[in-house]
Design an enzyme around this catalytic site. Structure first.
Site, mmCIF file in Angstrom:
data_model
loop_
_atom_site.group_PDB
_atom_site.id
_atom_site.type_symbol
_atom_site.label_atom_id
_atom_site.label_comp_id
_atom_site.label_asym_id
_atom_site.label_seq_id
_atom_site.Cartn_x
_atom_site.Cartn_y
_atom_site.Cartn_z
ATOM 1 N N ASP A 1 0.855 -1.187 0.000
ATOM 2 C CA ASP A 1 0.000 0.000 0.000
ATOM 3 C C ASP A 1 0.889 1.235 0.000
ATOM 4 O O ASP A 1 1.986 1.210 0.584
ATOM 5 C CB ASP A 1 -0.903 -0.002 1.236
ATOM 6 C CG ASP A 1 -2.141 0.850 1.036
ATOM 7 O OD1 ASP A 1 -3.237 0.295 0.899
ATOM 8 O OD2 ASP A 1 -1.999 2.102 0.996
ATOM 9 N N LYS B 1 -0.823 2.927 7.146
ATOM 10 C CA LYS B 1 -1.657 1.728 7.039
ATOM 11 C C LYS B 1 -0.783 0.477 7.127
ATOM 12 O O LYS B 1 -1.114 -0.494 7.802
ATOM 13 C CB LYS B 1 -2.394 1.766 5.682
ATOM 14 C CG LYS B 1 -3.771 1.124 5.734
ATOM 15 C CD LYS B 1 -4.412 1.148 4.374
ATOM 16 C CE LYS B 1 -5.430 2.264 4.239
ATOM 17 N NZ LYS B 1 -5.979 2.343 2.883
ATOM 18 N N GLU C 1 -14.949 -9.105 -6.645
ATOM 19 C CA GLU C 1 -15.124 -9.500 -5.250
ATOM 20 C C GLU C 1 -16.538 -9.129 -4.821
ATOM 21 O O GLU C 1 -16.996 -8.035 -5.096
ATOM 22 C CB GLU C 1 -14.088 -8.714 -4.417
ATOM 23 C CG GLU C 1 -14.170 -8.943 -2.954
ATOM 24 C CD GLU C 1 -14.033 -10.413 -2.614
ATOM 25 O OE1 GLU C 1 -13.017 -11.012 -2.980
ATOM 26 O OE2 GLU C 1 -14.966 -10.962 -1.977
ATOM 27 N N LEU D 1 -17.674 -9.478 -1.504
ATOM 28 C CA LEU D 1 -17.797 -9.553 -0.038
ATOM 29 C C LEU D 1 -18.684 -8.453 0.529
ATOM 30 O O LEU D 1 -18.760 -7.344 0.002
ATOM 31 C CB LEU D 1 -16.428 -9.540 0.641
ATOM 32 C CG LEU D 1 -15.543 -8.304 0.648
ATOM 33 C CD1 LEU D 1 -15.966 -7.277 1.688
ATOM 34 C CD2 LEU D 1 -14.121 -8.728 0.935
ATOM 35 N N ARG D 2 -19.380 -8.828 1.610
ATOM 36 C CA ARG D 2 -20.209 -7.860 2.329
ATOM 37 C C ARG D 2 -19.460 -7.419 3.572
ATOM 38 O O ARG D 2 -18.872 -8.253 4.269
ATOM 39 C CB ARG D 2 -21.528 -8.504 2.791
ATOM 40 C CG ARG D 2 -22.420 -9.000 1.688
ATOM 41 C CD ARG D 2 -23.410 -10.002 2.243
ATOM 42 N NE ARG D 2 -22.725 -11.178 2.777
ATOM 43 C CZ ARG D 2 -23.291 -12.103 3.557
ATOM 44 N NH1 ARG D 2 -24.551 -11.969 3.952
ATOM 45 N NH2 ARG D 2 -22.607 -13.148 3.988
ATOM 46 N N ASN E 1 -24.707 -5.749 -7.966
ATOM 47 C CA ASN E 1 -24.999 -4.637 -7.053
ATOM 48 C C ASN E 1 -26.229 -3.848 -7.500
ATOM 49 O O ASN E 1 -27.003 -3.363 -6.670
ATOM 50 C CB ASN E 1 -23.776 -3.734 -6.903
ATOM 51 C CG ASN E 1 -22.810 -4.282 -5.854
ATOM 52 O OD1 ASN E 1 -23.095 -5.292 -5.202
ATOM 53 N ND2 ASN E 1 -21.684 -3.632 -5.682
ATOM 54 N N CYS F 1 -20.214 0.947 -1.503
ATOM 55 C CA CYS F 1 -20.359 0.187 -2.752
ATOM 56 C C CYS F 1 -21.635 0.499 -3.533
ATOM 57 O O CYS F 1 -21.565 1.088 -4.603
ATOM 58 C CB CYS F 1 -20.289 -1.304 -2.469
ATOM 59 S SG CYS F 1 -18.664 -1.804 -1.924
ATOM 60 N N ARG G 1 -19.315 5.689 5.285
ATOM 61 C CA ARG G 1 -19.382 6.258 3.936
ATOM 62 C C ARG G 1 -20.823 6.218 3.443
ATOM 63 O O ARG G 1 -21.479 5.186 3.516
ATOM 64 C CB ARG G 1 -18.482 5.456 2.977
ATOM 65 C CG ARG G 1 -17.011 5.738 3.166
ATOM 66 C CD ARG G 1 -16.179 4.865 2.265
ATOM 67 N NE ARG G 1 -16.304 3.456 2.634
ATOM 68 C CZ ARG G 1 -15.841 2.440 1.905
ATOM 69 N NH1 ARG G 1 -15.243 2.675 0.754
ATOM 70 N NH2 ARG G 1 -15.972 1.194 2.307
#
Ligand code: UDX
Length: 435
Positions: A32, A37, A150, A152-153, A210, A262, A332
């Protein structure tokens, strides 16, 4: 020899993917550009709340299989590089900002060894993967690029990454597919459905999924509006239609709608891309999905005005929940915070509580008041709004809470509280879509 992996971008998606892959026995380096981070992750800490992730990360860092670095050179031995960087909404439009995707492709192309496979996981506008692949082959003709969206939730990130309900791989040749089969051997052994696609289809799968989920939520919220107008109850309606297996009962929870990092930005970027492709009419309905979603927030504010007064100046409003959904500290595009800020903007004194998201919420909106407990939050409130359905809020005892407030009015923005219990305790109880 097990493949060596790198994960470029160690936000939500990347950190989870890196830890999950290491737990399957791969050597993984997380890269990164943010040194802070990297330092946090190297200590085995995660800079956000995600159930189970910190323990998994700590185990993997300790095992020596998982390391983090801000230097791309530390990824040069990797056989597979996963691109997991963010694609936020651009500031002045609906489209996705591809700055990080483009920059990380350039950086990884420069260090990738011969035969390395670069695998995009970020959500990108259709056409991006083919463009990136062409650019990669220009810089590094011995490397290849595939796309592997991806799904993922948040709140279930570890489970969704280790045991996804399907694996979708967009590839240009068999070799790329075979490498990905080696990476996901453990999932294939569990019979996880495997879908091979071309690059554009794999990118579209993600935004289509989505869009469908967003449509399901806005559909039920549109029904909530009709129920309110006609004197119906959307929670019963949702239950009844959900018994039809073609419809299904999940993602039919009416309330203040979807938010997060998302769904909102993905449907907007999808519309922007369709327009570029000359196919905007096909996604015209997503504009309506977005408006229904935003309207749900306004409807809560209207209920508050109806119950208190048009003029909200000086009214005390307690807001339970700040995260965009429970089991997450992500704020967000949080519908809860958006409502809180708008009510504060109308002159009310708003106090917010959330079991996990207070710090990110107060950083983003320092104008709001924050309380450390539910009791402190509702103290002398004229109205209480339940806006993120944390389990702890469902366990509140309405009898004891009533003793603390000045006005016993509850607006359940998530249709998650037991209405009868609140009514029996003497509260005025309102919920979206329930007349
Ligand atoms: C979503 C997708 O589910 C996931 O597959 C994708 O990879 C990323 O986007 P996530 O953002 O974690 O995941 O949240 P999700 O659980 O989908 O919820 C999105 C929003 O919809 C939340 O604000 C939630 O409160 C809201 N929601 C969900 C409803 O309002 N009603 C519902 O019935 C379900």
């Amino acid at each position: 020899m097990a493949l060596k992996l790198s994960v470029i971008g160690t936000g939500y998606l990347g950190a989870t993917h890196a830890a999950a892959m290491a737990s399957l026995g791969f050597h993984v380096v997380g890269i990164d550009v943010d040194p802070a981070k990297i330092a946090t992750l190297s200590r085995g800490e995660i800079p956000f709340y995600e159930p189970g992730l910190e323990t998994l990360l700590q185990e993997q860092v300790k095992s020596g299989r998982l390391t983090f670095s801000s230097n791309f050179d530390d990824a040069k031995d990797a056989d597979v590089h996963f691109l997991c960087v963010g694609t936020p909404q651009i500031k002045d439009g609906l489209a996705a900002d591809l700055t990080y995707v483009n920059a990380s492709l350039e950086a990884v192309a420069a260090i990738a060894k011969d035969g390395a496979l670069i695998v995009g996981k970020s959500t990108v506008p259709v056409g991006t993967a083919a463009r990136l692949r062409a650019r990669l082959l220009e810089i590094n003709p011995q490397a290849d690029l595939a796309w592997n969206p991806e799904f993922l939730r948040e709140g279930f990130a570890v489970e969704d990454t280790l045991h996804p309900n399907r694996l979708v791989v967009g590839v240009a040749n068999d070799r790329a597919e075979n490498i990905l089969k080696e990476v996901y051997a453990a999932n294939l052994a569990e019979n996880t459905p495997w879908v091979r696609a071309d690059l554009p289809t794999s990118e579209l799968v993600k935004v289509a999924a989505n869009s469908f989920l967003a449509t399901k939520i806005s559909f039920i919220n549109a029904m909530a509006e009709i129920c309110e107008a006609a004197g119906g109850d959307v929670t019963i309606l949702a239950k009844a239609i959900g018994y039809d297996p073609r419809i299904g009962n999940r993602f039919l929870q009416a309330g203040i709608g979807f938010g997060g990092g998302c769904l909102p930005k993905d449907i907007r970027a999808f519309m922007a891309r369709a327009e570029e492709l000359g196919a905007s009419q096909a996604l015209e309905f997503l504009r309506e999905i977005d408006s229904i979603n935003i309207r749900a927030r306004q409807r809560v504010i209207e209920l508050v005005r109806k119950d208190l007064s048009e003029d909200l100046r000086g009214k005390r409003v307690a807001v339970l929940g700040a995260a965009f959904k429970p089991d997450s500290d992500d704020v967000r595009d949080s519908p809860a915070l958006d409502i809180a800020v708008q009510i504060q903007g109308a002159g009310a004194i708003v106090t917010v509580h959330d079991p996990k998201a207070m710090e990110p919420a107060s950083k983003r909106f320092p104008v709001l008041n924050f309380a450390q407990s539910v009791e402190e939050c509702v103290k002398e409130a004229d109205i209480v709004l339940h806006l993120t359905e944390w389990k702890m809020y469902r366990e509140i005892d309405p009898v004891s809470l009533k003793k603390l407030v000045s006005g016993a009015i509850m607006i359940d923005g998530r249709n998650a509280l037991d209405r009868e219990k609140w009514l029996a305790a003497g509260w005025k109880f309102r919920a979206l879509g329930r007349a």
